[in-house]
Write an enzyme that holds these catalytic residues in place. Structure first.
Site, PDB file in Angstrom:
ATOM      1  N   SER A  13       0.830  -1.220   0.000  1.00 58.06           N
ATOM      2  CA  SER A  13       0.000   0.000   0.000  1.00 58.06           C
ATOM      3  C   SER A  13       0.860   1.264   0.000  1.00 58.06           C
ATOM      4  CB  SER A  13      -0.969  -0.003   1.181  1.00 58.06           C
ATOM      5  OG  SER A  13      -0.294  -0.213   2.397  1.00 58.06           O
ATOM      6  N   HIS A  39      -1.739  -8.912   2.045  1.00 52.65           N
ATOM      7  CA  HIS A  39      -1.433  -7.624   2.710  1.00 52.65           C
ATOM      8  C   HIS A  39      -2.551  -7.343   3.716  1.00 52.65           C
ATOM      9  CE1 HIS A  39       0.366  -3.780   3.313  1.00 52.65           C
ATOM     10  NE2 HIS A  39      -0.171  -3.094   2.325  1.00 52.65           N
ATOM     11  N   HIS A  53       6.221 -12.630   7.418  1.00 56.65           N
ATOM     12  CA  HIS A  53       6.369 -11.237   6.982  1.00 56.65           C
ATOM     13  C   HIS A  53       7.512 -11.140   5.983  1.00 56.65           C
ATOM     14  CE1 HIS A  53       6.828  -6.854   7.155  1.00 56.65           C
ATOM     15  NE2 HIS A  53       5.570  -6.868   7.530  1.00 56.65           N
ATOM     16  N   ARG A  67       3.661  -4.680  16.689  1.00 57.20           N
ATOM     17  CA  ARG A  67       2.263  -4.263  16.569  1.00 57.20           C
ATOM     18  C   ARG A  67       1.346  -5.376  17.097  1.00 57.20           C
ATOM     19  NH1 ARG A  67       2.139  -3.041  10.284  1.00 57.20           N
ATOM     20  NH2 ARG A  67       3.040  -5.116  10.394  1.00 57.20           N
ATOM     21  N   ASP A 103      -1.715  -8.526  11.768  1.00 53.76           N
ATOM     22  CA  ASP A 103      -3.074  -8.977  11.451  1.00 53.76           C
ATOM     23  C   ASP A 103      -3.530 -10.162  12.301  1.00 53.76           C
ATOM     24  OD1 ASP A 103      -3.350  -7.063   9.399  1.00 53.76           O
ATOM     25  OD2 ASP A 103      -2.138  -8.311   8.086  1.00 53.76           O
TER      26      ASP A 103
HETATM   27  C1  LIG Z   1       3.455 -11.984   4.482  1.00 56.99           C
HETATM   28  C2  LIG Z   1       3.914 -12.952   3.409  1.00 56.99           C
HETATM   29  C3  LIG Z   1       3.143 -12.683   2.131  1.00 56.99           C
HETATM   30  C4  LIG Z   1       5.414 -12.706   3.163  1.00 56.99           C
HETATM   31  O1  LIG Z   1       5.755 -13.415   2.004  1.00 56.99           O
HETATM   32  P1  LIG Z   1       7.254 -13.776   1.670  1.00 56.99           P
HETATM   33  O2  LIG Z   1       8.168 -12.626   1.957  1.00 56.99           O
HETATM   34  O3  LIG Z   1       7.276 -14.330   0.298  1.00 56.99           O
HETATM   35  O4  LIG Z   1       7.554 -14.897   2.756  1.00 56.99           O
HETATM   36  P2  LIG Z   1       8.687 -16.010   2.743  1.00 56.99           P
HETATM   37  O5  LIG Z   1       9.893 -15.590   2.000  1.00 56.99           O
HETATM   38  O6  LIG Z   1       8.850 -16.424   4.170  1.00 56.99           O
HETATM   39  O7  LIG Z   1       7.983 -17.195   1.920  1.00 56.99           O
HETATM   40  C5  LIG Z   1       8.654 -18.415   1.656  1.00 56.99           C
HETATM   41  C6  LIG Z   1       7.624 -19.522   1.558  1.00 56.99           C
HETATM   42  O8  LIG Z   1       6.997 -19.687   2.844  1.00 56.99           O
HETATM   43  C7  LIG Z   1       5.610 -19.583   2.688  1.00 56.99           C
HETATM   44  N1  LIG Z   1       5.014 -18.902   3.831  1.00 56.99           N
HETATM   45  C8  LIG Z   1       5.320 -17.681   4.316  1.00 56.99           C
HETATM   46  N2  LIG Z   1       4.473 -17.354   5.306  1.00 56.99           N
HETATM   47  C9  LIG Z   1       3.627 -18.387   5.456  1.00 56.99           C
HETATM   48  C10 LIG Z   1       2.505 -18.637   6.279  1.00 56.99           C
HETATM   49  N3  LIG Z   1       2.068 -17.727   7.160  1.00 56.99           N
HETATM   50  N4  LIG Z   1       1.857 -19.809   6.141  1.00 56.99           N
HETATM   51  C11 LIG Z   1       2.272 -20.731   5.248  1.00 56.99           C
HETATM   52  N5  LIG Z   1       3.301 -20.544   4.418  1.00 56.99           N
HETATM   53  C12 LIG Z   1       3.958 -19.379   4.516  1.00 56.99           C
HETATM   54  C13 LIG Z   1       5.410 -18.741   1.444  1.00 56.99           C
HETATM   55  O9  LIG Z   1       4.102 -18.872   0.918  1.00 56.99           O
HETATM   56  C14 LIG Z   1       6.514 -19.218   0.558  1.00 56.99           C
HETATM   57  O10 LIG Z   1       6.080 -20.448  -0.011  1.00 56.99           O
HETATM   58  P3  LIG Z   1       6.499 -20.850  -1.521  1.00 56.99           P
HETATM   59  O11 LIG Z   1       7.993 -20.973  -1.476  1.00 56.99           O
HETATM   60  O12 LIG Z   1       5.787 -22.138  -1.746  1.00 56.99           O
HETATM   61  O13 LIG Z   1       6.040 -19.734  -2.403  1.00 56.99           O
HETATM   62  C15 LIG Z   1       3.716 -14.419   3.881  1.00 56.99           C
HETATM   63  O14 LIG Z   1       4.414 -14.626   5.081  1.00 56.99           O
HETATM   64  C16 LIG Z   1       2.256 -14.794   4.045  1.00 56.99           C
HETATM   65  O15 LIG Z   1       1.630 -15.183   3.058  1.00 56.99           O
HETATM   66  N6  LIG Z   1       1.694 -14.687   5.286  1.00 56.99           N
HETATM   67  C17 LIG Z   1       0.285 -14.932   5.506  1.00 56.99           C
HETATM   68  C18 LIG Z   1      -0.554 -13.734   5.061  1.00 56.99           C
HETATM   69  C19 LIG Z   1      -0.373 -12.571   5.995  1.00 56.99           C
HETATM   70  O16 LIG Z   1      -0.428 -12.710   7.201  1.00 56.99           O
HETATM   71  N7  LIG Z   1      -0.196 -11.382   5.421  1.00 56.99           N
HETATM   72  C20 LIG Z   1      -0.063 -10.146   6.195  1.00 56.99           C
HETATM   73  C21 LIG Z   1       1.325  -9.696   6.227  1.00 56.99           C
HETATM   74  S1  LIG Z   1       1.554  -8.320   7.282  1.00 56.99           S
END
Ligand SMILES: CC(C)(COP(=O)(O)OP(=O)(O)OC[C@H]1O[C@@H](n2cnc3c(N)ncnc32)[C@H](O)[C@@H]1OP(=O)(O)O)[C@@H](O)C(=O)NCCC(=O)NCCS
Length: 461
Positions: free
Chosen positions: A268, A298, A344, A353, A399
């Site tokens: 955002s 997000h 994250h 937070r 979140d």
């Molecule tokens: C926030 C988020 C998008 C960050 O993504 P990112 O920087 O790509 O995270 P990573 O580098 O740790 O990801 C590596 C792998 O772990 C997975 N992973 C990361 N967080 C995860 C979670 N909470 N549950 C399951 N798998 C997760 C990813 O999907 C990715 O899988 P892939 O290799 O099959 O694509 C991710 O942690 C997520 O999807 N979290 C859940 C949604 C969420 O809470 N979003 C709000 C963020 S403030």
């Protein structure tokens, strides 16, 4: 104020050097103070560029290009900086320091978001008088045009609240001071002034927009009157029907403060900044930012978290054992879904937070069954994510906690949660947009390559 807080303000924020000056001139408005700060900041940026313009932040790898630009250092963001272990600092202040330093409402324990906005814009902690003047100014600017009311009223009730929110915010561009001044040939040195006016209007009008959407979708569409002598969060709470609940109002103050800004690279914030770099006005820029916030990876994660927990409850029942919760978490992962609220892109520890909200829950709702389940999940999920071995950060983010607090007070309309996040995130994006225009930030235009080009560049080398 704590000595550590004072030190943080003095040492970690360039602009905070002017803290005492601002306190003395407490009758000064935010715009007057900003007008004083801008020439100094322009000089400081010139100096930084002259001294360090050719310094490198390190390599830029092919993996980063395919990997969502993680860790790529390519943005300047004044309001906050995120440390992977420590979490966010707003102009040098951690969340506990911010809670301590900013003025509170009479009888309230949480910081007033008005003060946070002042801090984000100036780098200075405002006086109570300055905060009150912002509450009054936002109240005076809060009314939305009739055609925007009609636009919201004509949205189908089952159109997602975030889509309605985005439509309304984009439509505010009808009265943009920046767009009008640009059409009249404003000098680029003065861009910040109409941007400031739009930023103030944007923030001021969000409670009415959010309230109208809430009442249309979940109620009878009738908007209550608000008390112009009250603060921003109190009036937002009144629009949502919780104005008489002091604890809820204080929760809103905390909520808006901690969701406001998370440095510049998140979807955002970066979107608002990018679209603003084309000199799209703050309403269009923030409308675009909201569309990014509406994604489930997000901001929408805060609605997803509660949904996931409630689904879990329906499977594991009341007072589940740790084993049952763990089984459910594994079933989520095995079905190829993420555990919402965990992980994250930058953070590598529990999000402060999350901790601030947990502490609020421990103070106000320690025995709430849903809070207890959230606390139980906190003990279980990180180990499972570590064992699964994919997520780089197994810890909870912001979140993972917000939904349980809102539900406790009766705001259980999950689809609406990201709208509240959107109200708050405007504080960070709008304050940066003012500085973007004050510092003459150019059109953003990074370089891209095709896969074929990348292969050609590195093949055989
Ligand atoms: C926030 C988020 C998008 C960050 O993504 P990112 O920087 O790509 O995270 P990573 O580098 O740790 O990801 C590596 C792998 O772990 C997975 N992973 C990361 N967080 C995860 C979670 N909470 N549950 C399951 N798998 C997760 C990813 O999907 C990715 O899988 P892939 O290799 O099959 O694509 C991710 O942690 C997520 O999807 N979290 C859940 C949604 C969420 O809470 N979003 C709000 C963020 S403030």
């Amino acid at each position: 104020m704590l000595a550590s807080t004072r030190n943080a303000i003095r040492t970690q924020s360039r602009l905070a050097r002017n803290f005492s000056a601002s306190s003395v001139a407490s009758a000064q408005s935010l715009k007057e103070r900003l007008a004083e700060l801008i020439p100094k900041e322009i000089e400081e940026v010139k100096e930084v560029r002259a001294k360090y313009g050719d310094k490198s932040f390190g390599p830029n790898t092919v993996d980063q290009m395919y990997g969502g630009m993680r860790g790529l250092k390519g943005l300047v963001w004044e309001g906050s900086v995120l440390d992977a272990d420590e979490g966010i600092r707003f102009r040098g202040l951690t969340i506990p320091e911010t809670q301590e330093a900013l003025p509170k409402a009479p009888g309230g324990q949480e910081p007033l978001p008005e003060g946070l906005f002042w801090l984000l814009v100036t780098g200075e902690v405002p006086t109570e008088e300055q905060v009150k003047s912002l509450s009054a100014e936002w109240n005076a600017r809060g009314e939305i045009p009739d055609f925007v009311k009609e636009l919201i009223d004509r949205c189908p009730r089952d159109l997602h609240p975030m889509t309605q929110f985005s439509i309304a915010v984009n439509a505010l561009n009808h009265d943009s001071a920046f767009a009008k001044s640009y059409a009249q040939g404003i000098n680029k040195k003065d861009y910040w002034q109409p941007t400031y006016e739009d930023a103030m209007d944007l923030i001021a009008k969000l409670p009415q927009i959010a309230g109208r959407i809430f009442r249309n979708v979940y109620g009878d569409g009738k908007m209550p009157a608000v008390d112009a002598s009250k603060d921003y969060s109190a009036n937002l709470s009144t629009y949502l029907g919780f104005g008489d609940n002091k604890e809820f109002v204080d929760l809103m103050r905390l909520y808006i403060t901690i969701h406001s800004d998370h440095e510049g690279g998140n979807v955002s914030a970066h979107t608002g900044h990018l679209v603003g770099s084309a000199l799209s006005d703050p309403f269009l820029s923030y409308g675009a930012a909201l569309n990014g916030l509406a994604g489930p990876l997000h901001g929408l994660a805060n609605q997803e978290v509660l949904r996931w927990i409630q689904k879990m409850q329906s499977v594991v029942g009341e007072n589940p054992s740790d084993e049952k919760v763990a089984e459910y978490v594994w079933s989520t992962l095995k079905s190829g879904q993420v555990v919402p609220g965990y992980g994250h892109a930058v953070l590598r520890k529990t999000d402060p937070r999350y901790t601030a909200q947990r502490e609020f829950a421990l103070r106000h709702l320690p025995n709430d069954p849903l809070f207890k389940l959230v606390a139980q999940i906190y003990k279980i999920v990180p180990n499972i994510l570590l064992e699964a071995g994919k997520a780089k950060n197994p810890w909870p983010n912001v979140d993972a906690h917000s939904g349980v607090l809102l539900t406790y007070y009766g705001l259980n309309q999950q689809d609406f949660y990201t709208v509240l996040f959107g109200v708050s995130r405007a504080f960070g994006v709008a304050s940066q947009l003012i500085w973007d225009r004050a510092l003459g930030m150019p059109l953003e235009r990074p370089k891209s390559f095709s896969t074929a080009h990348i292969k050609k560049m590195f093949e055989g080398k």
